[in-house]
Write an enzyme that holds these catalytic residues in place. Sequence first.
Site, PDB file in Angstrom:
ATOM      1  N   LYS A 106      -6.937 -10.730 -19.140  1.00 27.32           N
ATOM      2  CA  LYS A 106      -7.326 -11.265 -20.445  1.00 27.32           C
ATOM      3  C   LYS A 106      -7.186 -12.784 -20.560  1.00 27.32           C
ATOM      4  CE  LYS A 106      -8.380  -9.623 -24.592  1.00 27.32           C
ATOM      5  NZ  LYS A 106      -9.306  -8.468 -24.703  1.00 27.32           N
ATOM      6  N   ASP A 121     -13.902 -10.348 -24.712  1.00 24.79           N
ATOM      7  CA  ASP A 121     -14.415  -9.954 -23.387  1.00 24.79           C
ATOM      8  C   ASP A 121     -15.934  -9.878 -23.368  1.00 24.79           C
ATOM      9  OD1 ASP A 121     -11.719  -9.619 -23.102  1.00 24.79           O
ATOM     10  OD2 ASP A 121     -11.788  -7.448 -23.327  1.00 24.79           O
ATOM     11  N   CYS A 137       5.297  -6.046   1.527  1.00 19.76           N
ATOM     12  CA  CYS A 137       5.650  -4.622   1.529  1.00 19.76           C
ATOM     13  C   CYS A 137       4.957  -3.891   2.690  1.00 19.76           C
ATOM     14  CB  CYS A 137       5.311  -4.016   0.166  1.00 19.76           C
ATOM     15  SG  CYS A 137       6.181  -2.467  -0.115  1.00 19.76           S
ATOM     16  N   TYR A 138       3.948  -3.064   2.436  1.00 16.49           N
ATOM     17  CA  TYR A 138       3.264  -2.390   3.551  1.00 16.49           C
ATOM     18  C   TYR A 138       2.716  -3.430   4.534  1.00 16.49           C
ATOM     19  CZ  TYR A 138      -0.076   0.452   6.158  1.00 16.49           C
ATOM     20  OH  TYR A 138      -0.764   1.077   7.156  1.00 16.49           O
ATOM     21  N   GLU A 151       4.268 -10.960  -6.333  1.00 19.19           N
ATOM     22  CA  GLU A 151       3.147 -11.113  -7.281  1.00 19.19           C
ATOM     23  C   GLU A 151       3.436 -10.545  -8.668  1.00 19.19           C
ATOM     24  OE1 GLU A 151       3.395  -9.082  -4.766  1.00 19.19           O
ATOM     25  OE2 GLU A 151       2.237  -7.239  -4.977  1.00 19.19           O
ATOM     26  N   HIS A 165       7.831  -7.497  -3.927  1.00 16.42           N
ATOM     27  CA  HIS A 165       6.523  -7.930  -4.448  1.00 16.42           C
ATOM     28  C   HIS A 165       6.639  -9.260  -5.204  1.00 16.42           C
ATOM     29  CE1 HIS A 165       4.171  -4.313  -3.502  1.00 16.42           C
ATOM     30  NE2 HIS A 165       5.355  -3.720  -3.566  1.00 16.42           N
ATOM     31  N   GLY A 192       0.843  -1.193   0.000  1.00 18.36           N
ATOM     32  CA  GLY A 192       0.000   0.000   0.000  1.00 18.36           C
ATOM     33  C   GLY A 192       0.871   1.234   0.000  1.00 18.36           C
TER      34      GLY A 192
END
Length: 513
Positions: free
Chosen positions: A369, A227, A81-82, A170, A168, A54
């Site tokens: 996607k 989509d 992180c945060y 991710e 991070h 964050g």
Amino acid sequence: MHERILIVDFGSQYTQLIARRVREHQVFSEVVPPHKALASCQGVDLKGIILSGGPASAYAAGAPTLPVEILQAGVPILGICYGMQWICENLGGKVVPGKSREYGFTRLVVDGQSPLFEGVAADTVVWMSHGDHVEKLPAGFTNLAHSADCPEGAIGHAEAQIYALQFHPEVGHTQEGERMLENFLKKICACHGDWTPRDLAEELIERVREQVGEHGEIVLGLSGGVDSSVVGAICQRAVGKRCHAIFVDNGLLRAGERDLVDAAFRQHFELDLTTIDAEQRFLNKLAGVTDPETKRKVIGYEFVEIFREQAQRFQNANFLGQGTLYPDVIESVAAHGGPTAVIKSHHNVGGLPDDLEMELVEPLRLLFKDEVRELGRILGLPEAMVARQPFPGPGLAVRCVGECTPKRIQMLREADRVVREEFEAREEHLGVWQYFAVLTGAQSVGVMGDQRTYEEACAIRAVQSNDGMTADWVYPSRDCLQAISTRIINSAPGINRVVLDITSKPPGTIEWE
Ligand code: XMP
């Protein structure tokens, strides 16, 4: 009941990416704001909690927080992180502003053994994005990894099953982030992976059913892209004939688009599908318009007007279905109300009027996607539709620099058809995110049949990307380029020059406008 990972969102741009990584391991996750975290632990098969990053400083007044009881939820916890800094501040450690900020690629050295780093190289590359760092660890925690500027790159308390990473895992830039998250889910939280994309499809269908209720009707903007087609399939499964798909032929479509959509939906789904001929209407509104954002707004407005008009035909059409994806949301609106710059008004996110009076049905709003493609396959959409390259809502207009006159759009449509055919004939489209033609608006002198010409330059744009948010340009074979160049000049009168666009994103964007 499915195993569940709770993701507490402290406001990171990457929170949905964490959720996506968890989904990749077939584990169900729920993203919640901090104030809902504790309640969300109740009555579910909770396997672990991830605290996101964050923008705030954990020691600052008013920084986002959550009840510390969450640390006693009895399941493993991973702070990122945060999230790491929040854990430290709340367990008696100390977070301070760093002497230097650490942004981007960083070498991480893994110290000692930990289930979190099983199978991870002792020396690896991670993505850091922080100014603060942990100065004093809470009791019972040890360092698990460090970088040159950050002695506490990763920390853990094995007994309490609390782990935290300053970087991070991710984001794709963290080389072995996927392995670390898998270790957390499988080795530390003991998740089995009992949640499949099929479950996701069922859940999305169920949510639409709940949102629309027993009598509501959906007007769905079907563009022919993957989509909105997947949204069509979801809505049709959810409410059957109470979903009214509207395919607008706005005169800005690719060659063959209309027939493909018609065939796919009439053959594969019993969807109530109406095709609206609106070429003249759109091109009239676009006459004289050259500014890219104005074009986008004009087109977005006209789409909504048509959907509103169509909604009048039905008694309870209070819902508007759209194929909005997560990357569209991030680029079009400032995420978390922060100061993120709006890059482009993606037509299905940025262009809706305040007085719409229709509730949006956007089942794909938190997905990426490739996940949508997978859903499409599960829902039985034909591969020709699912595997299609993305096509922007405002269509050829954002590839036609300058005014969208009927003649220029026709030229571009023909050039685009050639580019697609030549890429596909050589299978050079495989693994390529998008490949298309752009009418650049530039004029240049040429010579044809001994005559001077002064006509338009057409650009070939082909890019590789994972999610459309960043992209690299692709170099087609000489053979392919040559065929494209010759065919465009021969079959699209008005174009006398073909160039190759070799710009990545950033600094460019994928579409020219
Ligand atoms: P840009 O040009 O922003 O494009 O780098 C990123 C991806 O998004 C597609 N795109 C759109 N899709 N409505 C859409 O549905 C839009 O207004 C829009 N604008 C761009 C683009 O084709 C690329 O895949």
